[in-house]
Scaffold this motif. Structure first.
Motif, PDB file in Angstrom:
ATOM      1  N   MET A   1       0.842  30.581 -26.626  1.00 31.04           N
ATOM      2  CA  MET A   1       0.801  30.187 -26.209  1.00 31.04           C
ATOM      3  C   MET A   1      -0.378  29.115 -25.675  1.00 31.04           C
ATOM      4  N   SER A   2      -0.687  27.888 -25.752  1.00 34.22           N
ATOM      5  CA  SER A   2      -2.492  27.948 -24.792  1.00 34.22           C
ATOM      6  C   SER A   2      -2.011  28.494 -23.119  1.00 34.22           C
ATOM      7  N   SER A   3      -3.782  28.473 -23.361  1.00 32.42           N
ATOM      8  CA  SER A   3      -3.753  29.191 -21.728  1.00 32.42           C
ATOM      9  C   SER A   3      -3.135  27.681 -20.635  1.00 32.42           C
ATOM     10  N   PHE A   4      -3.027  28.695 -19.720  1.00 32.98           N
ATOM     11  CA  PHE A   4      -2.976  27.327 -18.220  1.00 32.98           C
ATOM     12  C   PHE A   4      -4.658  26.782 -18.083  1.00 32.98           C
ATOM     13  N   GLY A   5      -4.238  25.653 -17.242  1.00 31.00           N
ATOM     14  CA  GLY A   5      -5.415  25.094 -16.777  1.00 31.00           C
ATOM     15  C   GLY A   5      -5.713  26.188 -14.900  1.00 31.00           C
ATOM     16  N   ALA A   6      -6.552  26.114 -14.757  1.00 32.41           N
ATOM     17  CA  ALA A   6      -7.479  27.447 -13.687  1.00 32.41           C
ATOM     18  C   ALA A   6      -7.151  27.042 -12.604  1.00 32.41           C
ATOM     19  N   THR A   7      -5.851  25.846 -11.809  1.00 28.79           N
ATOM     20  CA  THR A   7      -6.387  25.248 -10.937  1.00 28.79           C
ATOM     21  C   THR A   7      -4.843  25.669 -10.456  1.00 28.79           C
ATOM     22  N   ILE A   8      -4.845  25.304  -9.107  1.00 33.29           N
ATOM     23  CA  ILE A   8      -3.405  25.296  -8.516  1.00 33.29           C
ATOM     24  C   ILE A   8      -3.483  23.667  -7.641  1.00 33.29           C
ATOM     25  N   LEU A   9      -3.386  22.689  -7.961  1.00 30.43           N
ATOM     26  CA  LEU A   9      -3.196  20.846  -7.441  1.00 30.43           C
ATOM     27  C   LEU A   9      -2.030  20.804  -6.475  1.00 30.43           C
ATOM     28  N   ASP A  10      -1.822  19.696  -5.859  1.00 29.98           N
ATOM     29  CA  ASP A  10      -1.024  18.912  -4.969  1.00 29.98           C
ATOM     30  C   ASP A  10      -0.587  17.640  -5.636  1.00 29.98           C
ATOM     31  N   ALA A  11      -0.398  16.585  -4.852  1.00 30.49           N
ATOM     32  CA  ALA A  11       0.784  15.282  -5.388  1.00 30.49           C
ATOM     33  C   ALA A  11       0.031  14.468  -3.427  1.00 30.49           C
ATOM     34  N   ASP A 273      -9.464  33.732 -10.478  1.00 27.10           N
ATOM     35  CA  ASP A 273      -8.495  33.400 -10.947  1.00 27.10           C
ATOM     36  C   ASP A 273      -8.418  32.332 -11.556  1.00 27.10           C
ATOM     37  N   VAL A 274      -8.554  30.887 -10.242  1.00 26.94           N
ATOM     38  CA  VAL A 274      -7.435  30.178 -10.433  1.00 26.94           C
ATOM     39  C   VAL A 274      -8.889  29.657  -8.911  1.00 26.94           C
ATOM     40  N   ILE A 275      -8.401  28.059  -8.945  1.00 27.63           N
ATOM     41  CA  ILE A 275      -9.224  27.108  -8.510  1.00 27.63           C
ATOM     42  C   ILE A 275      -8.019  26.363  -7.481  1.00 27.63           C
ATOM     43  N   LEU A 276      -8.284  26.781  -5.824  1.00 24.73           N
ATOM     44  CA  LEU A 276      -6.693  25.757  -5.174  1.00 24.73           C
ATOM     45  C   LEU A 276      -7.737  24.428  -4.767  1.00 24.73           C
ATOM     46  N   HIS A 277      -7.014  23.706  -4.776  1.00 20.55           N
ATOM     47  CA  HIS A 277      -7.877  22.324  -4.414  1.00 20.55           C
ATOM     48  C   HIS A 277      -6.638  21.853  -3.381  1.00 20.55           C
ATOM     49  N   CYS A 278      -6.761  20.896  -2.540  1.00 18.85           N
ATOM     50  CA  CYS A 278      -5.918  20.318  -1.160  1.00 18.85           C
ATOM     51  C   CYS A 278      -6.503  19.240  -1.145  1.00 18.85           C
TER      52      CYS A 278
END
Length: 335
Positions: A1-11, A273-278
């Motif tokens: 599978m393709s790599s995940f985007g290196a983010t955790i985002l919100d709505a 590994d991952v950027i959390l943006h809120c």
């Protein structure tokens, strides 16, 4: 599978907008996070979780801050209220580890029923006499060894309930006398003291599936906050031994200065590994996603390893657990 985007985002709201769906479809975030503004009814939360996963194109982990006490997004009357962790542990006394397991098993039960399969807990920071009040009563005690025991009980309860824990704030926020939501804390403690106290619970819990960084400068090691410091990331990876997925704390917190794109790139370059943006605009989320890009090979391996901790919840008797918890902690268990 393709790599995940290196983010955790919100709505922004309680369902995804057309524009949010397009952004998540294009950038394939690894995961998502929920806040109080995203929560109304159980059916609505389940539908929003479905929206997230459909837009991202994979079974993305969805996390939340459900520590109990001041920091909990699910509230009464629909969900349980909880004593602050410090008060809860004190009330449980010698039964604290058993009580913490049940607390987080019940939290996991509520989360999993909504489609939420991660929680930004346990928080195993070790507080001191000058710890900022935003953090103090969220802690699990004042002794590093006991805090680690409480953190392990919390981990075990969540994993048994099908929820992935996120240990925070690695490598330790307890000595900070400033609130990193608003300014950058500096810690001047000697390296030996950091190893002996602050880092110790994280070393004991280094097998937790995911960890969240501290926006804190440890002056004995580097002039940069841990989130942006390759030296601190080396400490976390090699000395503490945490080789699972590391996400940043919210990259938009005022502890960090600079534009979101540069901060995201710097955190990835440092070893996160991952950027959390809120709590940002659609444009800011797009900027962070573009700067973070796709996970590199090492981050992708850690992401897959984190997801491998998922399990089907064990069977539990909710009324029996509630009764057991009241026997251990008292009638005020839920605050």
């Amino acid at each position: 599978m393709s790599s995940f985007g290196a983010t955790i985002l919100d709505a922004e709201g309680q369902r995804l907008t057309v524009e949010e769906k397009a952004l998540f479809r294009d950038t394939k975030p690894f995961g998502f996070i929920l806040f109080a503004r995203n929560i109304d009814t159980p059916d609505q939360v389940r539908a929003l979780c479905d929206d997230f996963r459909e837009a991202a194109g994979h079974d993305a982990p969805i996390t939340i801050d459900q520590e109990g006490g001041r920091v909990q997004r699910l509230r009464a009357p629909t969900w349980r209220e909880w004593l602050p962790p410090m008060n809860f542990v004190k009330a449980a006394g010698a039964n604290a580890a058993e009580a913490m397991y049940i607390r987080f098993r019940l939290i996991a039960h509520e989360l999993y029923a909504l489609g939420i399969d991660s929680n930004c807990a346990p928080m195993v920071d070790v507080p001191g006499p000058e710890t900022h009040e935003f953090l103090y009563n969220r802690c699990y005690g004042t002794d590093a060894r006991n805090i680690a025991l409480m953190g392990q009980a919390a981990n075990d309860g969540m994993l048994a309930g099908g929820v992935l824990p996120v240990i925070k704030h690695i490598p330790g926020h307890g000595r900070a006398t400033a609130d990193s939501h608003f300014e950058l804390p500096h810690v001047s403690a000697a390296r030996d003291d950091l190893d002996r106290v602050d880092f110790a619970p994280f070393k004991r819990l280094r097998d937790t599936p995911m960890g969240m960084t501290a926006h804190v400068v440890y002056e004995a090691i580097d002039v940069l906050p841990a989130t942006l410091s390759s030296k601190m990331m080396q400490v976390i990876r090699e000395d503490i031994g945490f080789d699972n997925l590391i996400m940043t704390d919210d990259i938009s917190m005022k502890a960090l200065s600079g534009n979101l794109g540069d901060l995201s790139r710097d955190a990835i370059a440092a070893g996160c590994d991952v950027i959390l943006h809120c709590n940002g605009t659609l444009e800011e989320r797009a900027e962070v996603a573009a700067a973070a890009g796709e996970m590199n090979d090492a981050a992708q391996r850690r992401a897959q390893r984190a997801l491998s901790y998922r399990q089907t919840p064990d069977d539990i008797d909710i009324p029996a657990l509630d009764a057991q918890l009241k026997a251990l902690v008292g009638e005020e268990v839920h605050g």
